[in-house]
Write an enzyme that holds these catalytic residues in place. Sequence first.
Site, short mmCIF file in Angstrom:
data_model
loop_
_atom_site.label_atom_id
_atom_site.label_comp_id
_atom_site.label_asym_id
_atom_site.label_seq_id
_atom_site.Cartn_x
_atom_site.Cartn_y
_atom_site.Cartn_z
NE ARG A 1 -1.13 -0.83 8.20
CZ ARG A 1 -2.30 -0.28 8.47
NH1 ARG A 1 -2.36 0.96 8.89
NH2 ARG A 1 -3.42 -0.97 8.31
CD GLN B 1 -6.77 -4.22 9.21
OE1 GLN B 1 -7.99 -4.31 9.34
NE2 GLN B 1 -6.15 -4.44 8.08
NE ARG C 1 -1.45 -4.41 12.33
CZ ARG C 1 -1.90 -4.31 11.08
NH1 ARG C 1 -1.86 -5.36 10.26
NH2 ARG C 1 -2.39 -3.18 10.63
CB THR D 1 -10.25 -6.79 8.96
OG1 THR D 1 -9.59 -6.20 7.84
CG2 THR D 1 -10.47 -8.24 8.71
CE LYS E 1 -11.20 -4.17 0.28
NZ LYS E 1 -9.75 -3.86 0.12
CG ASP F 1 -20.07 0.01 -11.02
OD1 ASP F 1 -21.24 0.29 -11.37
OD2 ASP F 1 -19.13 0.82 -11.07
CB THR G 1 -19.56 -1.51 -14.52
OG1 THR G 1 -20.44 -0.61 -15.18
CG2 THR G 1 -18.26 -0.82 -14.20
CG ASP H 1 -1.93 -1.14 1.19
OD1 ASP H 1 -2.54 -1.32 0.13
OD2 ASP H 1 -2.08 -1.84 2.20
O1 C5P Z 1 -1.08 -3.17 6.70
P1 C5P Z 1 -2.17 -4.19 6.86
O2 C5P Z 1 -1.66 -5.60 7.05
O3 C5P Z 1 -3.21 -3.79 7.88
O4 C5P Z 1 -2.87 -4.20 5.44
C1 C5P Z 1 -4.01 -4.98 5.19
C2 C5P Z 1 -4.34 -4.93 3.74
O5 C5P Z 1 -5.48 -5.76 3.52
C3 C5P Z 1 -4.71 -3.54 3.24
O6 C5P Z 1 -4.20 -3.44 1.91
C4 C5P Z 1 -6.23 -3.52 3.20
O7 C5P Z 1 -6.72 -2.73 2.15
C5 C5P Z 1 -6.55 -5.00 2.94
N1 C5P Z 1 -7.84 -5.48 3.45
C6 C5P Z 1 -8.19 -5.45 4.78
N2 C5P Z 1 -9.42 -5.92 5.18
C7 C5P Z 1 -10.28 -6.41 4.29
C8 C5P Z 1 -9.94 -6.46 2.95
C9 C5P Z 1 -8.69 -5.98 2.55
O8 C5P Z 1 -7.40 -5.02 5.61
N3 C5P Z 1 -11.42 -6.92 4.71
#
Ligand code: C5P
Length: 212
Positions: free
Chosen positions: A197, A176, A167, A117, A62, A65, A69, A11
């Site tokens: 992250r 999150q 995490r 999440t 994601k 639509d 589309t 990201d």
């Molecule tokens: O940095 P982190 O591990 O929190 O990133 C989680 C990634 O997963 C982000 O790119 C976020 O857009 C994606 N994501 C999420 N929860 C979802 C779907 C996608 O955190 N339900």
Amino acid sequence: MSVKPIFFAIDGKSIDEFEFELKRLEGHIYGIKVGLELFISEGPSVVEKLKKQGWKVFLDLKLHDIPNTVRESTKSVANLGADFLTIHIASDIEALIEASNNKGNTLQILGVSSALTSRAMTNSVSEEINKEFKQAKECGVDGVICPASEISKTKEIFNLIVTPGIRLKNDDKNDQKNVATPNFAINEGAKYIVMGRSIRNNLDYIINDLEL
Ligand code: C5P
């Protein structure tokens, strides 16, 4: 060297920001997740660049639509050579069917629940997710993005479960709310986990010590 079932979420605004991590992670993890932020900044060529480096590419657009589309966008993503694409289940039945029927032979469609999440889990959110996943299954979707707390229920519906919100024990949760460790999610039944992250903050540990 075993490949860990992890998608690294890159990201950011430019793929160059991740050059160091991408090199180090080669051969250690399964694939790369490209989200809206990077896709909008870099454009579709980011998929080509990652495929050239040999990665499985998960395009987390994601889509949400109307059926026409969603169908045409799915075809375009399949043509780009991406391996996974996310679509909001709330796009409705017809749109999901169009995506499933037009994804070609290599792209897999992952349904996303409206409860991301970053939203706290309650009984009613859990029921909402379960209902959406059952609907997605009926529409021929290949798998779902599923919070760790919902994996055990979701296993009865899908084999392809991808879990974000991961995490390590001492990591900051950031935005999150519904988080779990890599081992918890995989032991529950996730096929892949998404880590952004947490990988950047623990690169050596993920490469050398994490056993999944
Ligand atoms: O940095 P982190 O591990 O929190 O990133 C989680 C990634 O997963 C982000 O790119 C976020 O857009 C994606 N994501 C999420 N929860 C979802 C779907 C996608 O955190 N339900």
